[in-house]
Scaffold this motif. Structure first.
Motif, PDB file in Angstrom:
ATOM      1  N   ASP A 156       1.758  -4.102   5.097  1.00  0.00           N
ATOM      2  CA  ASP A 156       1.933  -2.986   6.031  1.00  0.00           C
ATOM      3  C   ASP A 156       0.590  -2.258   6.165  1.00  0.00           C
ATOM      4  OD1 ASP A 156       2.630  -0.702   7.471  1.00  0.00           O
ATOM      5  OD2 ASP A 156       4.600  -0.548   6.522  1.00  0.00           O
ATOM      6  N   ALA A 157      -0.235  -2.709   7.114  1.00  0.00           N
ATOM      7  CA  ALA A 157      -1.591  -2.162   7.253  1.00  0.00           C
ATOM      8  C   ALA A 157      -1.575  -0.697   7.658  1.00  0.00           C
ATOM      9  CB  ALA A 157      -2.371  -2.981   8.272  1.00  0.00           C
ATOM     10  N   ALA A 158      -0.641  -0.320   8.543  1.00  0.00           N
ATOM     11  CA  ALA A 158      -0.590   1.073   9.007  1.00  0.00           C
ATOM     12  C   ALA A 158      -0.235   2.016   7.863  1.00  0.00           C
ATOM     13  CB  ALA A 158       0.420   1.213  10.146  1.00  0.00           C
ATOM     14  N   LEU A 159       0.739   1.617   7.049  1.00  0.00           N
ATOM     15  CA  LEU A 159       1.134   2.462   5.919  1.00  0.00           C
ATOM     16  C   LEU A 159       0.027   2.522   4.872  1.00  0.00           C
ATOM     17  CD1 LEU A 159       3.416   4.180   4.758  1.00  0.00           C
ATOM     18  CD2 LEU A 159       4.271   2.125   3.602  1.00  0.00           C
ATOM     19  N   GLU A 164      -2.469   4.966   6.116  1.00  0.00           N
ATOM     20  CA  GLU A 164      -1.916   6.320   5.979  1.00  0.00           C
ATOM     21  C   GLU A 164      -2.133   6.854   4.569  1.00  0.00           C
ATOM     22  OE1 GLU A 164       0.449   9.819   6.783  1.00  0.00           O
ATOM     23  OE2 GLU A 164      -0.182   8.294   8.218  1.00  0.00           O
ATOM     24  N   TRP A 165      -1.805   6.038   3.562  1.00  0.00           N
ATOM     25  CA  TRP A 165      -1.925   6.509   2.186  1.00  0.00           C
ATOM     26  C   TRP A 165      -3.353   6.499   1.694  1.00  0.00           C
ATOM     27  CZ3 TRP A 165       1.281   9.420  -0.396  1.00  0.00           C
ATOM     28  CH2 TRP A 165       2.594   9.503   0.064  1.00  0.00           C
ATOM     29  N   ASP A 166      -4.188   5.666   2.272  1.00  0.00           N
ATOM     30  CA  ASP A 166      -5.622   5.728   1.997  1.00  0.00           C
ATOM     31  C   ASP A 166      -6.146   7.099   2.421  1.00  0.00           C
ATOM     32  OD1 ASP A 166      -8.443   5.429   2.046  1.00  0.00           O
ATOM     33  OD2 ASP A 166      -8.279   3.299   2.442  1.00  0.00           O
ATOM     34  N   ALA A 167      -5.810   7.507   3.633  1.00  0.00           N
ATOM     35  CA  ALA A 167      -6.254   8.816   4.125  1.00  0.00           C
ATOM     36  C   ALA A 167      -5.638   9.945   3.307  1.00  0.00           C
ATOM     37  CB  ALA A 167      -5.885   8.964   5.602  1.00  0.00           C
ATOM     38  N   MET A 189      -9.203  11.412  10.368  1.00  0.00           N
ATOM     39  CA  MET A 189      -9.418  10.680   9.119  1.00  0.00           C
ATOM     40  C   MET A 189      -8.544   9.431   9.068  1.00  0.00           C
ATOM     41  SD  MET A 189     -10.553  10.525   5.874  1.00  0.00           S
ATOM     42  CE  MET A 189     -10.965  12.164   5.298  1.00  0.00           C
ATOM     43  N   ARG A 190      -7.277   9.592   9.397  1.00  0.00           N
ATOM     44  CA  ARG A 190      -6.344   8.460   9.322  1.00  0.00           C
ATOM     45  C   ARG A 190      -6.763   7.340  10.273  1.00  0.00           C
ATOM     46  NH1 ARG A 190      -0.761  10.621  10.332  1.00  0.00           N
ATOM     47  NH2 ARG A 190      -1.699  10.977  12.372  1.00  0.00           N
ATOM     48  N   GLU A 191      -7.172   7.711  11.503  1.00  0.00           N
ATOM     49  CA  GLU A 191      -7.587   6.699  12.463  1.00  0.00           C
ATOM     50  C   GLU A 191      -8.899   6.045  12.037  1.00  0.00           C
ATOM     51  OE1 GLU A 191      -7.630   4.276  15.918  1.00  0.00           O
ATOM     52  OE2 GLU A 191      -6.081   5.267  14.720  1.00  0.00           O
ATOM     53  N   HIS A 192      -9.797   6.833  11.482  1.00  0.00           N
ATOM     54  CA  HIS A 192     -11.067   6.284  11.004  1.00  0.00           C
ATOM     55  C   HIS A 192     -10.814   5.293   9.872  1.00  0.00           C
ATOM     56  CE1 HIS A 192     -15.086   6.214   9.061  1.00  0.00           C
ATOM     57  NE2 HIS A 192     -15.513   6.374  10.294  1.00  0.00           N
ATOM     58  N   VAL A 193      -9.943   5.665   8.952  1.00  0.00           N
ATOM     59  CA  VAL A 193      -9.610   4.774   7.844  1.00  0.00           C
ATOM     60  C   VAL A 193      -8.975   3.485   8.374  1.00  0.00           C
ATOM     61  CG1 VAL A 193      -8.040   4.489   5.881  1.00  0.00           C
ATOM     62  CG2 VAL A 193      -9.413   6.569   6.078  1.00  0.00           C
ATOM     63  N   ARG A 194      -8.078   3.615   9.340  1.00  0.00           N
ATOM     64  CA  ARG A 194      -7.411   2.426   9.890  1.00  0.00           C
ATOM     65  C   ARG A 194      -8.431   1.462  10.490  1.00  0.00           C
ATOM     66  NH1 ARG A 194      -5.748   0.107  14.347  1.00  0.00           N
ATOM     67  NH2 ARG A 194      -6.639   1.697  15.718  1.00  0.00           N
ATOM     68  N   ARG A 195      -9.363   1.994  11.287  1.00  0.00           N
ATOM     69  CA  ARG A 195     -10.360   1.141  11.924  1.00  0.00           C
ATOM     70  C   ARG A 195     -11.332   0.560  10.898  1.00  0.00           C
ATOM     71  NH1 ARG A 195     -10.721   1.315  17.400  1.00  0.00           N
ATOM     72  NH2 ARG A 195      -9.214   2.679  18.413  1.00  0.00           N
ATOM     73  N   ALA A 196     -11.679   1.347   9.899  1.00  0.00           N
ATOM     74  CA  ALA A 196     -12.571   0.842   8.857  1.00  0.00           C
ATOM     75  C   ALA A 196     -11.903  -0.291   8.083  1.00  0.00           C
ATOM     76  CB  ALA A 196     -12.967   1.971   7.910  1.00  0.00           C
ATOM     77  N   ARG A 197     -10.625  -0.124   7.767  1.00  0.00           N
ATOM     78  CA  ARG A 197      -9.916  -1.169   7.030  1.00  0.00           C
ATOM     79  C   ARG A 197      -9.804  -2.449   7.859  1.00  0.00           C
ATOM     80  NH1 ARG A 197      -6.988   0.763   2.389  1.00  0.00           N
ATOM     81  NH2 ARG A 197      -5.525  -0.967   2.600  1.00  0.00           N
ATOM     82  N   PHE A 246     -19.731   1.164   1.112  1.00  0.00           N
ATOM     83  CA  PHE A 246     -19.019  -0.091   1.355  1.00  0.00           C
ATOM     84  C   PHE A 246     -18.346  -0.059   2.733  1.00  0.00           C
ATOM     85  CE2 PHE A 246     -15.130  -2.734   0.815  1.00  0.00           C
ATOM     86  CZ  PHE A 246     -15.728  -3.948   0.515  1.00  0.00           C
ATOM     87  N   VAL A 247     -17.743   1.084   3.072  1.00  0.00           N
ATOM     88  CA  VAL A 247     -17.111   1.240   4.386  1.00  0.00           C
ATOM     89  C   VAL A 247     -18.151   1.121   5.492  1.00  0.00           C
ATOM     90  CG1 VAL A 247     -15.921   2.872   5.910  1.00  0.00           C
ATOM     91  CG2 VAL A 247     -15.183   2.615   3.528  1.00  0.00           C
ATOM     92  N   ARG A 248     -19.290   1.784   5.305  1.00  0.00           N
ATOM     93  CA  ARG A 248     -20.348   1.748   6.321  1.00  0.00           C
ATOM     94  C   ARG A 248     -20.826   0.323   6.552  1.00  0.00           C
ATOM     95  NH1 ARG A 248     -23.509   4.641   3.838  1.00  0.00           N
ATOM     96  NH2 ARG A 248     -22.893   6.647   4.725  1.00  0.00           N
ATOM     97  N   GLU A 249     -21.065  -0.400   5.466  1.00  0.00           N
ATOM     98  CA  GLU A 249     -21.543  -1.780   5.603  1.00  0.00           C
ATOM     99  C   GLU A 249     -20.511  -2.645   6.312  1.00  0.00           C
ATOM    100  OE1 GLU A 249     -22.292  -2.792   1.566  1.00  0.00           O
ATOM    101  OE2 GLU A 249     -24.206  -1.707   1.464  1.00  0.00           O
ATOM    102  N   GLY A 250     -19.233  -2.413   6.046  1.00  0.00           N
ATOM    103  CA  GLY A 250     -18.178  -3.183   6.694  1.00  0.00           C
ATOM    104  C   GLY A 250     -18.089  -2.910   8.183  1.00  0.00           C
ATOM    105  N   ILE A 251     -18.240  -1.641   8.569  1.00  0.00           N
ATOM    106  CA  ILE A 251     -18.180  -1.280   9.978  1.00  0.00           C
ATOM    107  C   ILE A 251     -19.374  -1.862  10.731  1.00  0.00           C
ATOM    108  CG2 ILE A 251     -18.377   0.661  11.586  1.00  0.00           C
ATOM    109  CD1 ILE A 251     -16.718   2.317   9.637  1.00  0.00           C
ATOM    110  N   TYR A 252     -20.567  -1.725  10.143  1.00  0.00           N
ATOM    111  CA  TYR A 252     -21.766  -2.246  10.809  1.00  0.00           C
ATOM    112  C   TYR A 252     -21.726  -3.756  10.911  1.00  0.00           C
ATOM    113  CZ  TYR A 252     -23.904   2.404  10.520  1.00  0.00           C
ATOM    114  OH  TYR A 252     -24.182   3.726  10.675  1.00  0.00           O
TER     115      TYR A 252
END
Length: 242
Positions: free
Chosen positions: A147-150, A153-156, A182-190, A232-238
Motif C-alpha cells: 500500500d504505497a499511499a498508506l 502517509e505514515w512516512d509523512a 509534506m505528504r505529497e512530497h514524500v509520495r513523489r520521493a518514494r 538519500f531522498v535528494r539523490e533519488g529524486i535527481y
C-alpha cells in the motif's frame, strides 16, 4: 484526558472565563492537546476544572472566536486544525510537473526537519517517542502490504511526529500547516526512490536511526539521521529526473 486539566480558583480582579481559556490554551501550547483532539463534554470538563458551566461556555466561545477551538456537530469542541490552503494548494499544483518545486520543498524540509530532530532529541516525551516509533512501524507494514499511499502517509506522519516532539509551537504550527505538501512530497520521493533495489532497506534504516537517536537523547545523531535521510531522498529524486 482528565490528567490534563486541573481545578481553577476564581482569580481576583479577572474573569473566571479568562482563566479557563488560559489553561486550555496552555495545554495546546505545551502539546498536551493537538489539532483534532476533542475536549471532554461540557459537563465533564466543567467538573475537571471545578467551574460553572456558564463560565466554561464563555471561555469556549472566546477560544472558538479566536479560531483556537472548532465546534463540530455531534462532536463538541476540538482543537482547531492548522490549514493553509492559500499557501499549500499552489505548491501542490507546482509539484505535479516541476522538478524545481520538488527540490525547493526538499530544501525547506532540510531546514525545518533538522531543527525539529535536534530539539526533539532534547525535549520529546516518552509518549512522543512512542508515536514516532508507531508511525515508523505502521509505515513499514504498509509498504510490506504493497500500500504505497498508506506508506507515504505514515512516512509523512513520522516526520510530523518528530516536529511535534520538538515542543516548539511555531515549528509544529508550520509543519502541521504544510502537512498536505509534506505528504505529497514524500509520495513523489518514494515513487522515485523505489526504482532502486536498495530503497526499502535504506529508508527503513534511516527512519529507525532517527527514532533511536531521539530516544537516546542525542541531538547531533538525530540531526545527522535527518541529513542522511534527506540526502538519500535528494539523490533519488535527481536520479529519476536524469
Amino acid at each position: 484526558m482528565a490528567s490534563i486539566f486541573s481545578s481553577i480558583e476564581a482569580p481576583t480582579g479577572a474573569r473566571l472565563s479568562d482563566a479557563i481559556a488560559e489553561q486550555i490554551e496552555r495545554s495546546i501550547v505545551e502539546g498536551e492537546l493537538r489539532p483534532g483532539d476533542a475536549l471532554p463534554a461540557e459537563r465533564e470538563l466543567a467538573r475537571q476544572l471545578s467551574v460553572s458551566r456558564p463560565s466554561l461556555r464563555e471561555a469556549l466561545l472566546k477560544l472558538e472566536a479566536r479560531k483556537i477551538l472548532a465546534l463540530r456537530r455531534n462532536a463538541g469542541y476540538t482543537v482547531a486544525e492548522v490549514t493553509a490552503p492559500s499557501l499549500t494548494d499552489p505548491l501542490l499544483h507546482l509539484m505535479e510537473g516541476h522538478g524545481k518545486a520538488l527540490a525547493d520543498v526538499l530544501e525547506l524540509r532540510q531546514g525545518l526537519e533538522t531543527m525539529a530532530a535536534g530539539l526533539a532529541a532534547m525535549r520529546a516525551s516518552p509518549a512522543d517517542i512512542e508515536r514516532m516509533a508507531e508511525a515508523a512501524e505502521t509505515m513499514e507494514r504498509a509498504h510490506q502490504c504493497g500500500d504505497a499511499a498508506l506508506a507515504a502517509e505514515w512516512d509523512a506522519r513520522l516526520h510530523l511526529a518528530v516536529a511535534e516532539g520538538a515542543h516548539n509551537l511555531a515549528l509544529a504550527h508550520v509543519m502541521r500547516g504544510m502537512f498536505s505538501v509534506m505528504r505529497e512530497h514524500v509520495r513523489r520521493a518514494r515513487e522515485a526512490l523505489f526504482t532502486r533495489h536498495d530503497a526499502e532497506v535504506n529508508l527503513r534504516e534511516q527512519h529507525r536511526a532517527l527514532v533511536e537517536a531521539i530516544r537516546a537523547r542525542d541531538p547531533d545523531a538525530a540531526v545527522r539521521a535527518v541529513e542522511n535521510h534527506l540526502r538519500f531522498v535528494r539523490e533519488g529524486i535527481y536520479a529519476a529526473d536524469r
